[in-house]
Design an enzyme around this catalytic site. Structure first.
Site, PDB file in Angstrom:
ATOM      1  N   SER A   1     -42.145  -6.815  -3.079  1.00 29.70           N
ATOM      2  CA  SER A   1     -43.441  -5.993  -3.414  1.00 29.70           C
ATOM      3  C   SER A   1     -43.177  -4.474  -3.129  1.00 29.70           C
ATOM      4  CB  SER A   1     -44.615  -6.501  -2.623  1.00 29.70           C
ATOM      5  OG  SER A   1     -45.860  -5.676  -2.893  1.00 29.70           O
TER       6      SER A   1
ATOM      7  N   TYR B   1     -50.003  -9.071   4.398  1.00 28.64           N
ATOM      8  CA  TYR B   1     -49.231  -9.033   3.178  1.00 28.64           C
ATOM      9  C   TYR B   1     -48.137  -7.952   3.360  1.00 28.64           C
ATOM     10  CZ  TYR B   1     -48.258  -8.825  -1.783  1.00 28.64           C
ATOM     11  OH  TYR B   1     -47.728  -8.784  -2.880  1.00 28.64           O
TER      12      TYR B   1
END
Ligand code: NAP
Length: 257
Positions: free
Chosen positions: A149, A162
């Site tokens: 990510s 996350y």
């Protein structure tokens, strides 16, 4: 030695793709099938995989759907067993399933932390370990591709677990790449930018955040799931046999800004 175009072919290969019911996993599974691979798709329920199954089968490829919640960590290894039972082999693992829970760090619950870490990182380690053991025991080469990510590189906001899980994905990619290279197992990551999927729905609904993000993307648009097809086929194929421990950002230039 294969010609360069043939080296991208996945004909005769079998790929496990987690998080295959929608979004990036669905598009990558279809991309891999377009390149010739049969697909083992994983998400919590097989019913949600109907669209993916149909798309893969309409390309003339075979599809095995597995309904498994990746938070059941002691069952994750059964995915490899089921793939081998059905297809006699498995060559490629795409660790794509992931969840995001948003809350300020001071309010972030332990439950959300644990769930995000289990799905995004711990299950990825356990499934990769099981897959690598299968390849080593059978003296087969293979490819592991982890979905990272922008928050593998940046802090983000309201995304504590996350961000930590996606930083962890890069560490896991590198340590596995080092250890598994001698077995001809390549381990790489793809870092998608801001893509139009359910994962970013909350961000896209917030007009201010949506436009802030858009204005920072050099290519001037949010990414689409199909934008990942090229990178995933490259990393899954013989075209990338000397690439390991790398991250390909598919981000419209976000990280270069
Ligand atoms: P998405 O549309 O929300 O899809 C997530 C997928 O993961 C679904 O197929 C979901 O299936 C599956 N999944 C979730 N929890 C699961 C569990 N406990 N067990 C099994 N499967 C589970 O998200 P996405 O945007 O495609 O994200 C895919 C990956 O890309 C994630 O790792 C995400 O972090 C990463 N990523 C996304 C973006 C973006 O902008 N969208 C950017 C960077 C990285 P079910 O819910 O049907 O079980």
């Amino acid at each position: 030695m294969l010609g360069v175009v043939e080296s991208f072919s996945l004909k005769g290969k079998v790929a496990i793709v987690t998080g295959v019911s929608r979004g990036l996993g669905q598009a990558m599974a279809i991309g891999l099938a377009e390149a010739g691979a049969d697909i083992v798709g994983v998400s919590r329920s097989i019913e949600q995989q109907e669209q993916t199954r149909k798309s893969v089968e309409s390309l003339g490829r075979k599809y095995l759907g597995i309904g498994l919640d990746l938070r059941k960590l002691d069952e994750v290894g059964t995915i490899v067993d089921a793939a081998v039972r059905k297809f006699g082999t498995v060559d490629i693992l795409i660790n794509n399933a992931g969840i995001i829970r948003r809350a300020p760090a001071v309010e972030y619950s332990e439950k959300d932390w644990d769930e995000v870490m289990d799905v995004n990182l711990k299950s990825v380690f356990l499934l990769s370990q099981r897959f690598a053991r299968y390849l080593i025991e059978n003296q087969k080469k293979g490819k592991i591709i982890n979905i990272a990510s922008m928050l593998s590189f940046q802090g983000g906001i309201y995304t504590t677990a996350y961000t930590v899980s996606k930083h962890g994905i890069l560490g896991l990619t590198r340590v596995l790449a080092n250890e598994l290279a001698r077995y001809n197992i390549n381990v790489n990551a793809i870092a998608p930018g801001y893509m139009v999927t359910d994962n970013t729905e909350a961000l896209r609904k917030d007009e201010k955040r949506y436009n802030e993000i858009l204005s920072r993307i050099p290519m001037g648009r949010w990414g689409l799931p199909e934008d990942l097809k090229g990178a995933v086929v490259f990393l899954a194929s013989e075209a990338s046999d000397y690439v390991t421990g790398s991250v390909i950002a598919v981000d419209g230039g976000w990280l270069s800004r």
